[in-house]
Design a protein around this motif. Structure first.
Motif, mmCIF file in Angstrom:
data_model
loop_
_atom_site.group_PDB
_atom_site.id
_atom_site.type_symbol
_atom_site.label_atom_id
_atom_site.label_comp_id
_atom_site.label_asym_id
_atom_site.label_seq_id
_atom_site.Cartn_x
_atom_site.Cartn_y
_atom_site.Cartn_z
ATOM 1 N N ASN A 42 13.386 -2.755 5.674
ATOM 2 C CA ASN A 42 13.440 -3.522 4.431
ATOM 3 C C ASN A 42 13.269 -2.561 3.254
ATOM 4 O O ASN A 42 12.207 -1.968 3.079
ATOM 5 C CB ASN A 42 12.324 -4.579 4.447
ATOM 6 C CG ASN A 42 12.392 -5.484 3.246
ATOM 7 O OD1 ASN A 42 12.270 -5.045 2.114
ATOM 8 N ND2 ASN A 42 12.602 -6.767 3.507
ATOM 9 N N GLU A 43 14.329 -2.424 2.470
ATOM 10 C CA GLU A 43 14.317 -1.426 1.398
ATOM 11 C C GLU A 43 13.225 -1.702 0.371
ATOM 12 O O GLU A 43 12.534 -0.792 -0.090
ATOM 13 C CB GLU A 43 15.684 -1.391 0.716
ATOM 14 C CG GLU A 43 15.825 -0.212 -0.243
ATOM 15 C CD GLU A 43 17.195 -0.153 -0.880
ATOM 16 O OE1 GLU A 43 18.171 -0.494 -0.199
ATOM 17 O OE2 GLU A 43 17.267 0.225 -2.063
ATOM 18 N N ASN A 44 13.060 -2.989 0.017
ATOM 19 C CA ASN A 44 12.026 -3.324 -0.971
ATOM 20 C C ASN A 44 10.634 -3.013 -0.428
ATOM 21 O O ASN A 44 9.752 -2.572 -1.176
ATOM 22 C CB ASN A 44 12.110 -4.803 -1.354
ATOM 23 C CG ASN A 44 13.228 -5.058 -2.347
ATOM 24 O OD1 ASN A 44 13.823 -4.120 -2.867
ATOM 25 N ND2 ASN A 44 13.527 -6.318 -2.595
ATOM 26 N N ALA A 45 10.417 -3.252 0.856
ATOM 27 C CA ALA A 45 9.109 -2.972 1.462
ATOM 28 C C ALA A 45 8.781 -1.485 1.345
ATOM 29 O O ALA A 45 7.650 -1.102 1.012
ATOM 30 C CB ALA A 45 9.104 -3.404 2.925
ATOM 31 N N LEU A 46 9.775 -0.659 1.577
ATOM 32 C CA LEU A 46 9.539 0.793 1.515
ATOM 33 C C LEU A 46 9.203 1.239 0.088
ATOM 34 O O LEU A 46 8.417 2.164 -0.110
ATOM 35 C CB LEU A 46 10.775 1.547 2.021
ATOM 36 C CG LEU A 46 11.062 1.360 3.517
ATOM 37 C CD1 LEU A 46 12.380 2.013 3.905
ATOM 38 C CD2 LEU A 46 9.931 1.936 4.362
ATOM 39 N N LYS A 47 9.797 0.548 -0.896
ATOM 40 C CA LYS A 47 9.453 0.866 -2.289
ATOM 41 C C LYS A 47 8.028 0.393 -2.602
ATOM 42 O O LYS A 47 7.244 1.093 -3.236
ATOM 43 C CB LYS A 47 10.443 0.188 -3.246
ATOM 44 C CG LYS A 47 11.863 0.725 -3.149
ATOM 45 C CD LYS A 47 12.800 -0.096 -4.033
ATOM 46 C CE LYS A 47 14.241 0.409 -3.897
ATOM 47 N NZ LYS A 47 15.187 -0.444 -4.638
ATOM 48 N N ASN A 48 7.704 -0.821 -2.149
ATOM 49 C CA ASN A 48 6.404 -1.409 -2.485
ATOM 50 C C ASN A 48 5.245 -0.665 -1.823
ATOM 51 O O ASN A 48 4.157 -0.580 -2.397
ATOM 52 C CB ASN A 48 6.379 -2.889 -2.088
ATOM 53 C CG ASN A 48 7.314 -3.713 -2.951
ATOM 54 O OD1 ASN A 48 7.583 -3.358 -4.100
ATOM 55 N ND2 ASN A 48 7.816 -4.807 -2.409
ATOM 56 N N ILE A 49 5.474 -0.154 -0.618
ATOM 57 C CA ILE A 49 4.409 0.616 0.046
ATOM 58 C C ILE A 49 4.011 1.804 -0.827
ATOM 59 O O ILE A 49 2.836 2.139 -0.964
ATOM 60 C CB ILE A 49 4.878 1.143 1.419
ATOM 61 C CG1 ILE A 49 4.952 0.007 2.415
ATOM 62 C CG2 ILE A 49 3.912 2.209 1.945
ATOM 63 C CD1 ILE A 49 5.522 0.441 3.740
ATOM 64 N N SER A 50 5.006 2.430 -1.426
ATOM 65 C CA SER A 50 4.691 3.626 -2.216
ATOM 66 C C SER A 50 3.863 3.255 -3.438
ATOM 67 O O SER A 50 3.024 4.032 -3.886
ATOM 68 C CB SER A 50 5.970 4.369 -2.616
ATOM 69 O OG SER A 50 6.672 3.652 -3.603
ATOM 70 N N LEU A 51 4.064 2.048 -3.992
ATOM 71 C CA LEU A 51 3.222 1.609 -5.113
ATOM 72 C C LEU A 51 1.803 1.350 -4.623
ATOM 73 O O LEU A 51 0.827 1.680 -5.297
ATOM 74 C CB LEU A 51 3.792 0.342 -5.756
ATOM 75 C CG LEU A 51 2.954 -0.236 -6.898
ATOM 76 C CD1 LEU A 51 2.861 0.741 -8.059
ATOM 77 C CD2 LEU A 51 3.515 -1.564 -7.377
ATOM 78 N N TYR A 52 1.702 0.765 -3.433
ATOM 79 C CA TYR A 52 0.368 0.516 -2.859
ATOM 80 C C TYR A 52 -0.405 1.827 -2.711
ATOM 81 O O TYR A 52 -1.610 1.882 -2.934
ATOM 82 C CB TYR A 52 0.517 -0.169 -1.497
ATOM 83 C CG TYR A 52 -0.801 -0.518 -0.868
ATOM 84 C CD1 TYR A 52 -1.438 -1.713 -1.178
ATOM 85 C CD2 TYR A 52 -1.419 0.349 0.026
ATOM 86 C CE1 TYR A 52 -2.660 -2.032 -0.612
ATOM 87 C CE2 TYR A 52 -2.634 0.042 0.599
ATOM 88 C CZ TYR A 52 -3.251 -1.152 0.276
ATOM 89 O OH TYR A 52 -4.462 -1.451 0.832
ATOM 90 N N SER A 53 0.326 2.879 -2.376
ATOM 91 C CA SER A 53 -0.361 4.163 -2.189
ATOM 92 C C SER A 53 -0.935 4.676 -3.508
ATOM 93 O O SER A 53 -1.881 5.442 -3.528
ATOM 94 C CB SER A 53 0.594 5.197 -1.594
ATOM 95 O OG SER A 53 1.443 5.730 -2.592
ATOM 96 N N VAL A 54 -0.348 4.249 -4.640
ATOM 97 C CA VAL A 54 -0.866 4.675 -5.938
ATOM 98 C C VAL A 54 -2.101 3.870 -6.299
ATOM 99 O O VAL A 54 -3.103 4.394 -6.761
ATOM 100 C CB VAL A 54 0.189 4.462 -7.054
ATOM 101 C CG1 VAL A 54 -0.366 4.897 -8.407
ATOM 102 C CG2 VAL A 54 1.462 5.217 -6.746
ATOM 103 N N THR A 55 -2.008 2.570 -6.086
ATOM 104 C CA THR A 55 -2.966 1.686 -6.738
ATOM 105 C C THR A 55 -3.891 0.934 -5.806
ATOM 106 O O THR A 55 -4.978 0.542 -6.223
ATOM 107 C CB THR A 55 -2.205 0.619 -7.548
ATOM 108 O OG1 THR A 55 -1.475 -0.190 -6.640
ATOM 109 C CG2 THR A 55 -1.264 1.238 -8.544
ATOM 110 N N GLY A 56 -3.476 0.668 -4.559
ATOM 111 C CA GLY A 56 -4.208 -0.349 -3.813
ATOM 112 C C GLY A 56 -4.117 -1.633 -4.624
ATOM 113 O O GLY A 56 -3.060 -1.968 -5.159
ATOM 114 N N LYS A 57 -5.235 -2.324 -4.751
ATOM 115 C CA LYS A 57 -5.237 -3.550 -5.551
ATOM 116 C C LYS A 57 -5.226 -3.213 -7.055
ATOM 117 O O LYS A 57 -5.823 -2.237 -7.467
ATOM 118 C CB LYS A 57 -6.492 -4.361 -5.239
ATOM 119 C CG LYS A 57 -6.494 -4.926 -3.841
ATOM 120 C CD LYS A 57 -7.636 -5.875 -3.624
ATOM 121 C CE LYS A 57 -8.946 -5.170 -3.413
ATOM 122 N NZ LYS A 57 -10.014 -6.072 -2.952
#
Lengths: 40, 502
Positions: free
Chosen positions: B407-422
Motif C-alpha cells: 500500500n503506497e500510502n501506508a509506506l508514506k505514512n509510516i515514514s511520518l510516524y517515524s518523525v512524530t509518533g503521536k
C-alpha cells in the motif's frame, strides 16, 4: 520518551536524558466558511 | 559498515571499514548503509585497505582512538570540514595529542583484517568513539576513520532510519525518513543539558548534512528535507517586555509554561501536507472538531467574553478573536482566560498583552494553547498504515507486511510516524458571526486557524513508544510497533500482547 529497539532478539528500552523541545508547523492551516450549531 | 575513502594519484590511500561479526547480514549491506551501533562485548572486524597497486605494509599503519566530542572540538576550533580526513599539520598535532592508545584486544590479524573484541562497557554507558587508521609516507599522513557508538541504543534508530530512507521507493517516504533522521541527529548529537544555542553542536539541517557520511543520504536531505533549525523560545524578560506583563517565577503553572527553551518548526506545505494521513485528517474528520463538548465550551466562551452584551443584541456583527498573552504565558486553560472577542466596529484600545489572532503568523507564539484539539494517536496511524483492529492483535507478520508493503500510502505514512509518533492538531477560531435560528445559534466561521503541535519530552517517565526498530534486518518493525501501540492504548490489548509473549 522511550524508543524500543529490536536488537539481537532482545528488546531494549532506550532513553536519553536530553533537552526537551517542541515541534510546531511553520504556519497556520486555514479553514474557511464553516458552520456549527450551539443551543441558545 | 562504514567507511570513507579519499582518492589520490600520488599517495597511499587508506580505506577503513568496520563490520559486525556477531550477526549474519552485515556484509549484505556493506556498500549502502552507515552503521554506527555496536554492542559492548561484540566482535568487530576492522578492515584496512590500501590502494590496489600498493603492497600493504602493515607495520606502517598506526591507530588512534578519540571521542566524538574531542574530535568535534578540534575540527570546530580549526574551522575544518567534517570528515574530510585531510588535516593540516596543526590539526594533526592536536589529533595525536588527543589520541588514546588503541584499547581493544586484537585477537586475530589476517593481512589487512583486524578482529577485535569490544570491551564490555556497562550497558547504561554509551560511548561514541572514532577509530583512526593512518599511515605516513613521504611526510604526508593519510587518515581514515570509523565511528563506533557502543551501547548507544538510540543509534540503532538512527542507523535504521537512514537505511529506510535509502530503501524508500517514493519521495514522500524519503522525505519522512530523512526528516526523522535529521531530527534524531539534532537531538542525539547535542549535549544533554544546554541552555543556549551557542552550546549546541548541531543547530540545523546543514550541520547534519556535514556529519552524514553517506553521499546518497546527503543528497536526499539536501534535496527533499525542508529547512530545520533549533530555535529558542523568548525568555521571561523578553516576554515581559514584549507584552507588558509580569510573570511570577514562584508560580508553578507559569514555570511550566516557560520551562521549554527550544523548538523546531516543520513546513506545513513543504512537509506535513505531503503525507496522505495528514490530508485525510483535514478533509474528513470535521465532526471530530465540532464535538458536543466543544459546542458547550464555545457557548460558555462567548457568554464570558468582554463583548458578550453585544452578542445578545447584535447577532449579525462580525467577531474577531483576540489572543491574551497574559493567559498564554501563565499557562491558563479556559477559552475566556486565553482568548477574547472583539467586535470589528469597536475601536477601543486593547490591552498591551493582547493581539488579534489574524495578526499572528507563527504558531509557536501560541505556546501550545487552543480552543479544540484533535489528537492524531497511534490508532489513527495504524489505520493509516492499512491496518485494522484485528491486525493489531494478529501475530501473522507476513499478513501484516503484505498489507502495509503493498500500500503506497501506508509506506508514506509510516515514514511520518517515524518523525512524530503521536501528534496533535490545535484549532482556534479566528473570526465568525452568529445567526439565531429558533432555539439554536448558527456559528458561521469566516476563518479558523489550526497548527500542529508535537512534544518531545526526553526527561519524562511516561514511556511513549515511537516504534520498534529491527536492527538485524535494518527495518522499522511494523508488527512489533503496532503491538507496542496496542499495548499502550488499551488495557484489553495489553493483556493480549502479554499473552503473545514477545
Amino acid at each position: 520518551m522511550y524508543v524500543y529497539n529490536y536488537h539481537y532478539q532482545d528488546y531494549k528500552q532506550s532513553v536519553k536524558k536530553g533537552f526537551d523541545y517542541r515541534i510546531f508547523s511553520d504556519s497556520f492551516i486555514e479553514f474557511k466558511d464553516e458552520h456549527f450549531l450551539i443551543d441558545s | 559498515m562504514v567507511y570513507a575513502c579519499k582518492k589520490s594519484e600520488k599517495y597511499t590511500i587508506i580505506e577503513l571499514k568496520a563490520y559486525h561479526l556477531d550477526d549474519n547480514f552485515n556484509k549484505l549491506f556493506n556498500d549502502n548503509y552507515e552503521r554506527y551501533f555496536y554492542k559492548g562485548g561484540s566482535f568487530i572486524e576492522l578492515e584496512v585497505k590500501l590502494r590496489e597497486d600498493k603492497v600493504i605494509d602493515e607495520d606502517k599503519i598506526q591507530w588512534g582512538i578519540i571521542s566524538w566530542l574531542d574530535l568535534y572540538s578540534i575540527e570546530k576550533e580549526n574551522n575544518h570540514e567534517f570528515f574530510s580526513n585531510e588535516y593540516s599539520s596543526a590539526i594533526q598535532k592536536e589529533l595525536h595529542e588527543k589520541f588514546k592508545s588503541f584499547p581493544y584486544d586484537i585477537i586475530e590479524k589476517k593481512r589487512s583484517r583486524y578482529i577485535c573484541e569490544l570491551p564490555n562497557y556497562q550497558q547504561d554507558e554509551p560511548h561514541e568513539l572514532y577509530i583512526f587508521a593512518y599511515i605516513s609516507e613521504d611526510e604526508i599522513t593519510k587518515y581514515n576513520s570509523v565511528k563506533l557508538c557502543i551501547n548507544d541504543y538510540t543509534q540503532v534508530i538512527i542507523d535504521v532510519t537512514l537505511a529506510e530512507a535509502l530503501k524508500a521507493n517514493n519521495e514522500v517516504a524519503q522525505l519522512g525518513w530523512a526528516t526523522s533522521y535529521v531530527l534524531q541527529r539534532l537531538w542525539h548529537d547535542n549535549p544533554s543539558k544546554v541552555d543556549s544555542l551557542e552550546q549546541l553542536i548541531l543547530k540545523n539541517k546543514n550541520d547534519v548534512i556535514k556529519v552524514t557520511k553517506n553521499k546518497q543520504m546527503k543528497n536526499i536531505i539536501s534535496k527533499l528535507v525542508p529547512d530545520i533549525e533549533i530555535k529558542m523560545y523568548p525568555t521571561k524578560d523578553e516576554i515581559e517586555k514584549e507584552y507588558k506583563i509580569t510573570l511570577d517565577v514562584n508560580n508553578d503553572e507559569m514555570i511550566d509554561a516557560l520551562k521549554y527553551k527550544f523548538y523546531i518548526t516543520l513546513g506545513w506545505e513543504s512537509f506535513y501536507k505531503k503525507f496522505p494521513v495528514v490530508q485525510d485528517i483535514i478533509n474528513r474528520h470535521r465532526s471530530e472538531i465540532y464535538t458536543y463538548n466543544f459546542q458547550s465550551e464555545f457557548k460558555y466562551f462567548i457568554y464570558n467574553c468582554s463583548d458578550s452584551k453585544y452578542l445578545y443584541n447584535k447577532l449579525q456583527l462580525d467577531y474577531y478573536v483576540i489572543v491574551k498573552f497574559n493567559g498564554i504565558y501563565k499557562n491558563l486553560e479556559k477559552n475566556h482566560e486565553l482568548f477574547d472577542l472583539y467586535l470589528q466596529e469597536l475601536s477601543r484600545a486593547r490591552n498591551k498583552d493582547e493581539q488579534f489572532l489574524y495578526m499572528i503568523k507563527e504558531p509557536y507564539l501560541l505556546n501550545g494553547r487552543y480552543m479544540q484539539r484533535f489528537d492524531f494517536n497511534n490508532f489513527y496511524f495504524a489505520n493509516s498504515m492499512n491496518l485494522g483492529y484485528y491486525d493489531m492483535v494478529s501475530i501473522d507478520y507476513d499478513d501484516i507486511k503484505t498489507k502495509v508493503l503493498n500500500n503506497e500510502n501506508a509506506l508514506k505514512n509510516i515514514s511520518l510516524y517515524s518523525v512524530t509518533g503521536k501528534f496533535s492538531f490545535y484549532f482556534i477560531i479566528e473570526s465568525f458571526n452568529i445567526y439565531q435560528y429558533m432555539y439554536t445559534k448558527d456559528i458561521h466561521i469566516f476563518n479558523m486557524k489550526a497548527y500542529i503541535y508535537d512534544a518531545f519530552d526526553f526527561n519524562d517517565t511516561l514511556g511513549q513508544s515511537v516504534g520498534v526498530w529491527d536492527y538485524i534486518n535494518m527495518n522499522f518493525d511494523i508488527l512489533h510497533s503496532i503491538k507496542e501501540t496496542v499495548y499502550q492504548e488499551t488495557n484489553i490489548a495489553n493483556a493480549l500482547v502479554n499473552g503473545i509473549g514477545y
